[in-house]
Scaffold this active site. Structure first.
Site, PDB file in Angstrom:
ATOM      1  N   LEU A 158      56.014  14.525  53.707  1.00 29.83           N
ATOM      2  CA  LEU A 158      54.589  14.438  53.992  1.00 29.83           C
ATOM      3  C   LEU A 158      53.759  14.105  52.761  1.00 29.83           C
ATOM      4  O   LEU A 158      52.598  13.726  52.880  1.00 29.83           O
ATOM      5  CB  LEU A 158      54.082  15.770  54.573  1.00 29.83           C
ATOM      6  CG  LEU A 158      54.193  15.959  56.082  1.00 29.83           C
ATOM      7  CD1 LEU A 158      53.799  17.380  56.449  1.00 29.83           C
ATOM      8  CD2 LEU A 158      53.330  14.962  56.823  1.00 29.83           C
TER       9      LEU A 158
ATOM     10  N   VAL B  99      44.768  13.366  61.349  1.00 27.84           N
ATOM     11  CA  VAL B  99      46.217  13.148  61.234  1.00 27.84           C
ATOM     12  C   VAL B  99      46.817  13.860  60.031  1.00 27.84           C
ATOM     13  O   VAL B  99      46.104  14.332  59.152  1.00 27.84           O
ATOM     14  CB  VAL B  99      46.536  11.637  61.168  1.00 27.84           C
ATOM     15  CG1 VAL B  99      46.053  10.943  62.422  1.00 27.84           C
ATOM     16  CG2 VAL B  99      45.894  10.997  59.932  1.00 27.84           C
ATOM     17  N   GLU B 100      48.150  13.899  59.985  1.00 24.11           N
ATOM     18  CA  GLU B 100      48.918  14.595  58.953  1.00 24.11           C
ATOM     19  C   GLU B 100      48.500  16.065  58.855  1.00 24.11           C
ATOM     20  O   GLU B 100      48.425  16.636  57.771  1.00 24.11           O
ATOM     21  CB  GLU B 100      48.738  13.900  57.587  1.00 24.11           C
ATOM     22  CG  GLU B 100      49.133  12.447  57.556  1.00 24.11           C
ATOM     23  CD  GLU B 100      50.633  12.232  57.570  1.00 24.11           C
ATOM     24  OE1 GLU B 100      51.350  13.198  57.860  1.00 24.11           O
ATOM     25  OE2 GLU B 100      51.075  11.112  57.317  1.00 24.11           O
ATOM     26  N   GLY B 101      48.227  16.688  59.981  1.00 23.19           N
ATOM     27  CA  GLY B 101      47.718  18.055  60.019  1.00 23.19           C
ATOM     28  C   GLY B 101      46.205  18.018  60.060  1.00 23.19           C
ATOM     29  O   GLY B 101      45.557  17.487  59.152  1.00 23.19           O
TER      30      GLY B 101
END
Length: 825
Positions: free
Chosen positions: A376, A501-503
């Protein structure tokens, strides 16, 4: 020596021992000396001294003889600790253990080793990387018409897709040994930033394969066969990857995914093989509608022990790589987020894949979550922060042009104090964003800093949202009327994408930054948890007493530095930055103490008190941000303009730290602990002020003028699109302003005083020349300035047919000429 003197010296000695973080033996020796001094001063008689000495020796033995200490003190504490230790799922544990700690750990520990920051070197762009920015990126930007992409075609044009493939934009992170470009994280960040200043859709399209995608997973974990099969196609662009992680029931909490794979035998290419039967439904998957290869995350079960371990049924999250045309894979309909990049759905029911399609092979079954978390860093530390930086660089440059040209009430709007509130924030935040971008991307080149990248993702996308909103306010109708001239609207619409996005940012702030940071970055907490799980009393004993000394030291340091306004803290540099380094050290000690006391008082409950942990996370984040800004300034020109921007960013960070502490202390649920922490953090009250009006006005004025900082903060903005490009026309206007503005201002003064005859600018300029109020050259320059001034403030309008979707109804030239007809005088 009098008794009072002995007590005074003892208190001073205790303070010095605590402030210095002296070991237990030093405290023991100090206590012994105090007993002797009290006897010598007559405070203790023979009997009292004998009793006190006996108690002292017993306590000293208890604390310093480790086997005795473990048996009497640490053992019972160890038992209680294991009982209250919050349960941790395997995925939570993997998330905690994944990645590295870096500079954020120093900020968390209360006494930062500043040399680690100052000696750290930004990743320099290689000649190849710089050339790619200067040539391939420039050419790609020139091929894009953002208005046509977003409004008309809802896609990149074919020539852009071809150029992206030809020049290997999809393989920046793939190493050269596999045919990729092998760029550094800093170079990838710069590329995405530059592309995003031209087209969000183009930038997202390029960044996704270079972010969380099959390429990175294959390089880190793939088998040799998988690398040979997939990497050449990913490098050439023949293969377009996507990664199926999120779905209708699962977003930021990827561990809750219902998608299931069951190990079984099945038919593949006419043979019976060991494989996995998959059922899944994925949504919000970027590039899914055009993908040729799909990375899939799912929960794996092996009820019959076919993988070889008869004792294990649930393997947990697993990742596999599947051709998009594989039987049973259904690439669904397309989503339409705030920009036109491809995003859509993927479904599958009863899809059978060979077990060898697990990324890394069967040996990596159940290790998908760790793989994903460790990878990530590209998305969280490079790609999404690059979008934020692009917004900052574009807004800095463009609001400067607009604020200089646009006049209301006969004054440039950039000079209005109300407007300067917004442009000052744009300038300060843009400085912060570039400082964060280069430091964080360089960190990713050296390690996989999970907490730092979470901080960068959250705060840089939030700053993007704020900068865009401020830019929209300043440019008003120029920003809200969409069309070929508008350089703000797409970023405004797409901002929630980066936030989500990405959390999701809410999750990142409330759960991840402090939740992961407190455990991973703390010198003692995670090792103590590991000692408890390993039932290692000796290790726990050593850690516990080290932790106690650590907490006492940080409390005394924070309190002392709070009393002195940080003046006793050491700064690694002299000059303008020194006070900021001292304040950072002060608040670092405060964070360490408050974190310890909070975890000690609330225990496992803190996991569910998201507002409290979020505010402590804000303190950690702003300390990292402030340190990034200070380093960025020290690496820069140190000009007056640079200093003004750095001071704005640092004053803002310090105020945000104090504000976060205030919110944390005001809402802490345990009264006595709240009182102790407030006394330690703000012994004289909160004296940290926000950015002053004077400093804000200074950077707001600088945004209107050429300077070294202006170029440093907007060096990645694509500006060579020509006079018909939305940014290119503003760049042309800026150049004209630098050359012709004195002549125009001379004309403007005469016109405002009513000294010139005529109803149009041309007539008034002719009169000025006739009456020798201006030279012919000055009149020509004023006329040129006025032409570009009007072009800067124009917006587009369209025919009904064009708006309705008949895009062939009007060519671009017609739209531009229609806007130009708005001029009356």
């Amino acid at each position: 020596m009098s008794i009072l003197s002995v007590v005074a010296v003892a208190l001073l000695a205790a303070w010095l021992l605590a402030y210095a973080g002296a070991p237990l033996l030093a405290w023991t020796a100090g206590a012994g000396l105090l007993l002797l001094a009290l006897k010598q001063a007559g405070a203790l008689g023979a009997a009292a001294f004998a009793i006190s000495a006996a108690l002292f020796l017993a306590l000293a033995a208890l604390l310093n003889i480790r086997p005795l200490r473990r048996a009497v003190l640490t053992g019972p504490i160890f038992g209680m600790f294991k009982k209250v230790l919050p349960e941790m799922s395997s995925t939570e544990r993997e998330a905690l253990e994944a990645g590295d700690t870096w500079w954020e750990a120093e900020m968390f520990r209360g006494r930062p080793a500043w040399n680690k920051l100052l000696e750290f070197r930004y990743t320099a762009l290689t000649a190849e990387e710089q050339s790619f920015l200067d040539h391939e990126c420039e050419e790609l930007c020139k091929l894009c018409d953002d208005w046509k992409i977003e409004f008309e075609d809802k896609d990149l044009p074919p020539e852009v897709w071809a150029y992206i493939r030809e020049k290997k934009f999809f393989s920046m992170l793939i190493k050269k040994e596999y045919g990729g470009l092998g760029f550094s994280a800093n170079a990838q960040s710069a590329v995405v930033t530059k592309l995003a200043t031209k087209s969000i859709t183009m930038a997202v399209t390029v960044m996704v394969p270079n972010s969380l995608g099959p390429g990175e997973l294959l390089m880190h974990y793939g088998t040799d066969e998988q690398k040979k099969q997939w990497l050449p196609g990913l490098v050439s662009g023949k293969e377009i990857p996507c990664f199926g992680l999120t779905g209708p029931e699962v977003g930021s909490d990827a561990t809750a995914m219902p998608d299931l794979g069951t190990v079984c035998y099945g038919q593949h290419e006419g043979k019976k093989v060991l494989g996995i039967r998959l059922d899944f439904s994925k949504r919000y998957i970027t590039l899914a509608p055009i993908a040729t290869v799909v990375g899939l995350a799912f929960k794996l079960r092996d009820p019959d022990g076919l993988l070889g371990d008869k004792t294990r049924t649930d393997y947990g999250i697993t990742c596999a790589l599947v051709p998009a045309r594989h039987e049973g894979i259904e690439i669904g309909r397309r989503h339409y987020p705030g920009a036109a990049f491809h995003n859509g759905t993927i479904h599958g029911r009863g899809v059978f894949i060979p077990v060898d399609w697990i990324i890394g092979g069967p040996a990596m079954a159940g290790k998908g979550w760790r793989m994903l978390v460790e990878c990530l860093s590209a998305g969280r530390g490079i790609s999404l922060p690059a979008l934020g930086t692009a917004a900052g660089q574009s807004a800095y440059r463009m609001t400067g042009v607009y604020g200089r040209f646009r006049r209301q009430f006969k004054v440039a709007v950039g000079k209005f104090e109300g407007v300067q509130e917004a442009t000052g924030r744009i300038a300060g935040h843009a400085y912060t964003l570039e400082a964060l971008r280069v430091l964080t991307a360089s960190a990713v080149d050296h390690c996989a800093p999970s907490v730092v990248t979470a901080i960068a993702k959250y705060h840089m996308t939030e700053l993007m949202r704020k900068i865009i909103a401020d830019g929209m306010d300043v440019m008003a109708g120029k920003a809200i009327q969409q069309g070929p001239r508008n350089f703000m609207a797409t970023a405004y619409k797409a901002a929630p994408v980066a936030i989500t996005v990405e959390g999701a940012n809410i999750l990142t702030r409330n759960l991840m930054i402090f939740g992961q940071g407190a455990i991973r970055c703390h010198e003692y907490v995670f090792p103590e948890m590991e000692a408890a799980r390993d039932d290692d009393l000796a290790k726990f004993d050593q850690l516990l007493f080290g932790h106690i000394g650590f907490s006492i030291n940080r409390a005394v340091r924070a309190f002392t530095l709070g009393l002195t306004g940080g003046r006793l803290a050491a700064s690694p540099v002299a000059g303008e930055m020194a006070p900021y380094f001292r304040q950072m050290e002060r608040f670092s000690a405060s964070l360490a103490f408050c974190s310890d006391l909070t975890m000690g008082v609330l225990g496992g409950k803190l996991k569910f008190m998201e507002r409290l942990s979020a505010r402590l996370g804000d303190v950690l984040s702003q300390l990292y941000i402030a340190s990034a800004v200070a380093k960025f300034y020290l690496e820069g020109s140190k000009s007056e303009a640079e200093l003004a921007h750095a001071r704005w960013a640092l004053d803002h960070a310090m105020h945000e730290i104090a504000r976060a502490f205030e919110g944390f202390l005001d809402n802490f649920p345990v009264a006595w602990a709240r009182g102790v922490m407030r006394t330690v953090v703000f012994p004289l009250g909160n004296r940290i002020k926000p950015v002053s009006d004077r400093l804000n006005a200074q950077v707001a004025d600088l945004i209107l003028e050429p300077s070294d900082v202006r170029e440093r903060l907007s060096w990645l903005v694509f500006r060579n699109g020509g006079v018909h490009d939305p940014v290119g026309r503003m760049e042309h206007a800026w150049e004209v302003a630098l050359r012709c503005e004195p002549a125009y201002l001379k004309y403007f003064r005469h016109a405002n005083r009513g000294e010139l005859a005529g109803d149009t600018v041309a007539d008034r300029l002719k009169d000025a020349v006739t009456r020798n109020l201006m030279t012919r050259q000055e009149a020509d320059q004023a006329a040129e300035y006025d032409r570009v001034r009007f072009d800067v403030i124009l917006t587009d309008d369209f025919s009904k047919d064009y708006i309705a979707g008949n895009h062939a109804a009007e060519r671009a030239e017609v739209i531009e000429l229609a806007a130009a007809r708005a001029r009356l005088a």
